[in-house]
Design a protein around this motif. Structure first.
Motif, PDB file in Angstrom:
ATOM      1  N   ILE A 239       0.835  -1.193   0.000  1.00  0.00           N
ATOM      2  CA  ILE A 239       0.000   0.000   0.000  1.00  0.00           C
ATOM      3  C   ILE A 239       0.883   1.261   0.000  1.00  0.00           C
ATOM      4  O   ILE A 239       0.627   2.230  -0.736  1.00  0.00           O
ATOM      5  N   THR A 240       1.916   1.243   0.805  1.00  0.00           N
ATOM      6  CA  THR A 240       2.812   2.404   0.875  1.00  0.00           C
ATOM      7  C   THR A 240       3.480   2.670  -0.477  1.00  0.00           C
ATOM      8  O   THR A 240       3.506   3.810  -0.966  1.00  0.00           O
ATOM      9  N   VAL A 241       4.017   1.618  -1.087  1.00  0.00           N
ATOM     10  CA  VAL A 241       4.679   1.771  -2.383  1.00  0.00           C
ATOM     11  C   VAL A 241       3.675   2.174  -3.455  1.00  0.00           C
ATOM     12  O   VAL A 241       3.973   3.013  -4.324  1.00  0.00           O
ATOM     13  N   TYR A 242       2.502   1.604  -3.402  1.00  0.00           N
ATOM     14  CA  TYR A 242       1.485   1.919  -4.409  1.00  0.00           C
ATOM     15  C   TYR A 242       1.130   3.403  -4.363  1.00  0.00           C
ATOM     16  O   TYR A 242       1.060   4.058  -5.403  1.00  0.00           O
ATOM     17  N   GLU A 243       0.887   3.916  -3.159  1.00  0.00           N
ATOM     18  CA  GLU A 243       0.455   5.306  -3.043  1.00  0.00           C
ATOM     19  C   GLU A 243       1.574   6.299  -3.386  1.00  0.00           C
ATOM     20  O   GLU A 243       1.310   7.384  -3.902  1.00  0.00           O
ATOM     21  N   THR A 244       2.801   5.930  -3.093  1.00  0.00           N
ATOM     22  CA  THR A 244       3.909   6.861  -3.329  1.00  0.00           C
ATOM     23  C   THR A 244       4.526   6.739  -4.712  1.00  0.00           C
ATOM     24  O   THR A 244       5.037   7.728  -5.254  1.00  0.00           O
ATOM     25  N   ARG A 245       4.467   5.555  -5.311  1.00  0.00           N
ATOM     26  CA  ARG A 245       5.205   5.351  -6.552  1.00  0.00           C
ATOM     27  C   ARG A 245       4.360   4.834  -7.724  1.00  0.00           C
ATOM     28  O   ARG A 245       4.742   5.055  -8.874  1.00  0.00           O
ATOM     29  N   LEU A 246       3.294   4.132  -7.424  1.00  0.00           N
ATOM     30  CA  LEU A 246       2.614   3.417  -8.494  1.00  0.00           C
ATOM     31  C   LEU A 246       1.246   3.948  -8.875  1.00  0.00           C
ATOM     32  O   LEU A 246       0.756   3.618  -9.966  1.00  0.00           O
ATOM     33  N   VAL A 247       0.625   4.717  -8.025  1.00  0.00           N
ATOM     34  CA  VAL A 247      -0.750   5.109  -8.287  1.00  0.00           C
ATOM     35  C   VAL A 247      -0.893   5.864  -9.607  1.00  0.00           C
ATOM     36  O   VAL A 247      -1.887   5.687 -10.334  1.00  0.00           O
ATOM     37  N   ARG A 255       1.860  -6.828 -12.054  1.00  0.00           N
ATOM     38  CA  ARG A 255       2.033  -7.683 -10.880  1.00  0.00           C
ATOM     39  C   ARG A 255       3.028  -7.043  -9.926  1.00  0.00           C
ATOM     40  O   ARG A 255       4.014  -6.458 -10.337  1.00  0.00           O
ATOM     41  N   VAL A 256       2.740  -7.179  -8.617  1.00  0.00           N
ATOM     42  CA  VAL A 256       3.624  -6.675  -7.583  1.00  0.00           C
ATOM     43  C   VAL A 256       3.931  -7.808  -6.623  1.00  0.00           C
ATOM     44  O   VAL A 256       3.008  -8.433  -6.082  1.00  0.00           O
ATOM     45  N   ASP A 257       5.210  -8.072  -6.410  1.00  0.00           N
ATOM     46  CA  ASP A 257       5.639  -9.118  -5.482  1.00  0.00           C
ATOM     47  C   ASP A 257       6.112  -8.442  -4.199  1.00  0.00           C
ATOM     48  O   ASP A 257       7.138  -7.736  -4.203  1.00  0.00           O
ATOM     49  N   ALA A 258       5.357  -8.636  -3.113  1.00  0.00           N
ATOM     50  CA  ALA A 258       5.669  -7.974  -1.847  1.00  0.00           C
ATOM     51  C   ALA A 258       6.402  -8.885  -0.874  1.00  0.00           C
ATOM     52  O   ALA A 258       6.465  -8.597   0.317  1.00  0.00           O
ATOM     53  N   ARG A 259       7.010  -9.945  -1.348  1.00  0.00           N
ATOM     54  CA  ARG A 259       7.674 -10.886  -0.455  1.00  0.00           C
ATOM     55  C   ARG A 259       9.107 -10.472  -0.101  1.00  0.00           C
ATOM     56  O   ARG A 259       9.775 -11.168   0.632  1.00  0.00           O
ATOM     57  N   TYR A 260       9.524  -9.323  -0.603  1.00  0.00           N
ATOM     58  CA  TYR A 260      10.876  -8.845  -0.292  1.00  0.00           C
ATOM     59  C   TYR A 260      10.896  -8.129   1.052  1.00  0.00           C
ATOM     60  O   TYR A 260       9.892  -7.556   1.492  1.00  0.00           O
ATOM     61  N   THR A 261      12.076  -8.103   1.687  1.00  0.00           N
ATOM     62  CA  THR A 261      12.197  -7.522   3.022  1.00  0.00           C
ATOM     63  C   THR A 261      12.095  -6.007   3.013  1.00  0.00           C
ATOM     64  O   THR A 261      11.415  -5.417   3.853  1.00  0.00           O
ATOM     65  N   ASN A 262      12.727  -5.367   2.061  1.00  0.00           N
ATOM     66  CA  ASN A 262      12.825  -3.908   2.080  1.00  0.00           C
ATOM     67  C   ASN A 262      12.070  -3.215   0.957  1.00  0.00           C
ATOM     68  O   ASN A 262      12.259  -2.018   0.730  1.00  0.00           O
ATOM     69  N   GLY A 263      11.291  -3.935   0.209  1.00  0.00           N
ATOM     70  CA  GLY A 263      10.578  -3.291  -0.880  1.00  0.00           C
ATOM     71  C   GLY A 263       9.694  -4.281  -1.617  1.00  0.00           C
ATOM     72  O   GLY A 263       9.329  -5.342  -1.088  1.00  0.00           O
ATOM     73  N   VAL A 264       9.386  -3.945  -2.861  1.00  0.00           N
ATOM     74  CA  VAL A 264       8.545  -4.809  -3.685  1.00  0.00           C
ATOM     75  C   VAL A 264       9.153  -4.883  -5.075  1.00  0.00           C
ATOM     76  O   VAL A 264       9.945  -4.019  -5.490  1.00  0.00           O
ATOM     77  N   ALA A 265       8.805  -5.913  -5.800  1.00  0.00           N
ATOM     78  CA  ALA A 265       9.214  -6.053  -7.193  1.00  0.00           C
ATOM     79  C   ALA A 265       7.995  -5.824  -8.069  1.00  0.00           C
ATOM     80  O   ALA A 265       6.935  -6.419  -7.841  1.00  0.00           O
ATOM     81  N   VAL A 266       8.146  -4.968  -9.058  1.00  0.00           N
ATOM     82  CA  VAL A 266       7.021  -4.593  -9.910  1.00  0.00           C
ATOM     83  C   VAL A 266       7.209  -5.187 -11.296  1.00  0.00           C
ATOM     84  O   VAL A 266       8.291  -5.073 -11.897  1.00  0.00           O
ATOM     85  N   GLN A 267       6.182  -5.827 -11.772  1.00  0.00           N
ATOM     86  CA  GLN A 267       6.181  -6.342 -13.146  1.00  0.00           C
ATOM     87  C   GLN A 267       5.242  -5.471 -13.965  1.00  0.00           C
ATOM     88  O   GLN A 267       4.056  -5.341 -13.648  1.00  0.00           O
ATOM     89  N   TRP A 268       5.781  -4.888 -15.019  1.00  0.00           N
ATOM     90  CA  TRP A 268       5.008  -3.974 -15.835  1.00  0.00           C
ATOM     91  C   TRP A 268       4.338  -4.730 -16.991  1.00  0.00           C
ATOM     92  O   TRP A 268       4.815  -5.784 -17.424  1.00  0.00           O
ATOM     93  N   LYS A 269       3.267  -4.167 -17.429  1.00  0.00           N
ATOM     94  CA  LYS A 269       2.601  -4.754 -18.587  1.00  0.00           C
ATOM     95  C   LYS A 269       3.471  -4.599 -19.825  1.00  0.00           C
ATOM     96  O   LYS A 269       4.213  -3.614 -19.963  1.00  0.00           O
ATOM     97  N   ALA A 270       3.385  -5.570 -20.690  1.00  0.00           N
ATOM     98  CA  ALA A 270       4.166  -5.497 -21.916  1.00  0.00           C
ATOM     99  C   ALA A 270       3.704  -4.341 -22.771  1.00  0.00           C
ATOM    100  O   ALA A 270       2.494  -4.103 -22.944  1.00  0.00           O
TER     101      ALA A 270
END
Length: 279
Positions: A239-247, A255-270
């Motif tokens: 939610i924090t990353v979405y509101e600050t960087r992705l909205v 796709r967003v992978d939130a299983r990382y310790t210090n952040g998230v991995a973002v997969q962009w649409k082709a």
């Protein structure tokens, strides 16, 4: 001179001869006396009232059966009430039509109730008699909460059911997971949905894998992988990353992978390649 004195004595009559086999009358009198005393001690009024009560108790069921038999009629109509989404009033009336023509009093209402509650959409059925020849059935349908895997539905009470027409439930979230953990999935979906609404987002789906990993799908199509551990913390990080960087670029996120310790991995649409102008 000796004088002879004749002493005249009163003759004592001899005992009367007993007849052979005869007995004394005194014991008989004693027995009759005891019997009379026993009879005198019995409260005849109470005994009589008790006998009358027993007789009436035996006659009431017999009399009631005779009266009901004389009043009994055939069931001629069935009235169905309720709000229907998946089932229909006509279908319920046809199903209950099996009891048309049967005895008004002898028909087992619990049998009808059990029969109707076997229908996929029926949550409960209340059946009652309406004098002189009708049955009234009040149907409460299951309220679908979400679509479940394999084309089934899950109700608001957490029951998974398989109607022939699940699509009539309309637009609902898609939930998935082991059937024995359906309530866990519902609870997690409600928790995440409340948080998403606070940020202007909607929940389109939630899946729980066999190994315990959660995957969330938002109403805008973004898939969020939350994994198996620290699910709520990872959700808050997303939610924090979405509101600050992705909205601002949400339409580009797949796709967003939130299983990382210090952040998230973002997969962009082709990005679709621009079509070359025709010559």
């Amino acid at each position: 001179m000796l004088e002879s004195l004749l002493i005249r004595s009163r003759a004592v009559p001899p005992d009367p001869p007993r007849r052979r086999g005869a007995t004394s009358l005194e014991p008989e009198r004693d027995r009759f006396g005891v019997f009379a005393a026993v009879l005198a001690a019995i409260p005849w009024l109470q005994v009589g009232m008790g006998a009358v009560i027993v007789l009436l108790a035996a006659l009431v069921p017999w009399g009631t059966g005779k009266v009901l038999g004389a009043m009994d009629q055939q069931i001629l109509a069935v009235d169905v009430k309720g709000e229907f989404i998946g089932d229909s009033r006509v279908a319920i009336e046809r199903a209950a039509g099996n009891w048309i023509g049967k005895s008004y009093f002898a028909t087992d209402l619990s049998e009808i109730k059990t029969f109707l509650e076997q229908r996929p959409w029926v949550e409960s059925a209340a059946v009652r008699r309406v004098w002189p020849d009708r049955l009234e059935i009040d149907i409460r349908e299951k309220k679908p909460l979400a679509y479940w895997r394999d084309g089934r539905l899950v109700s608001r009470t957490g029951e998974v059911f398989s109607p022939a027409n699940p699509e009539v439930a309309g637009r609902l979230p898609h939930l998935a997971g082991p059937d024995e953990r359906v309530r866990d999935v519902i609870q997690m979906a409600r928790t995440l949905s409340e948080r998403l609404v606070e940020h202007g987002l909607g929940l389109a789906g939630l899946a729980l894998e066999e190994r315990g990993a959660w995957t969330l799908k938002l109403g805008n199509g973004i898939e969020v992988v939350l994994g198996r551990d620290q699910v709520e913390e990872r959700f808050e990080r997303f939610i924090t990353v979405y509101e600050t960087r992705l909205v601002a670029r949400s339409e580009e996120v797949s796709r967003v992978d939130a299983r990382y310790t210090n952040g998230v991995a973002v997969q962009w649409k082709a990005v679709e390649p621009a079509s070359s102008p025709r010559s």
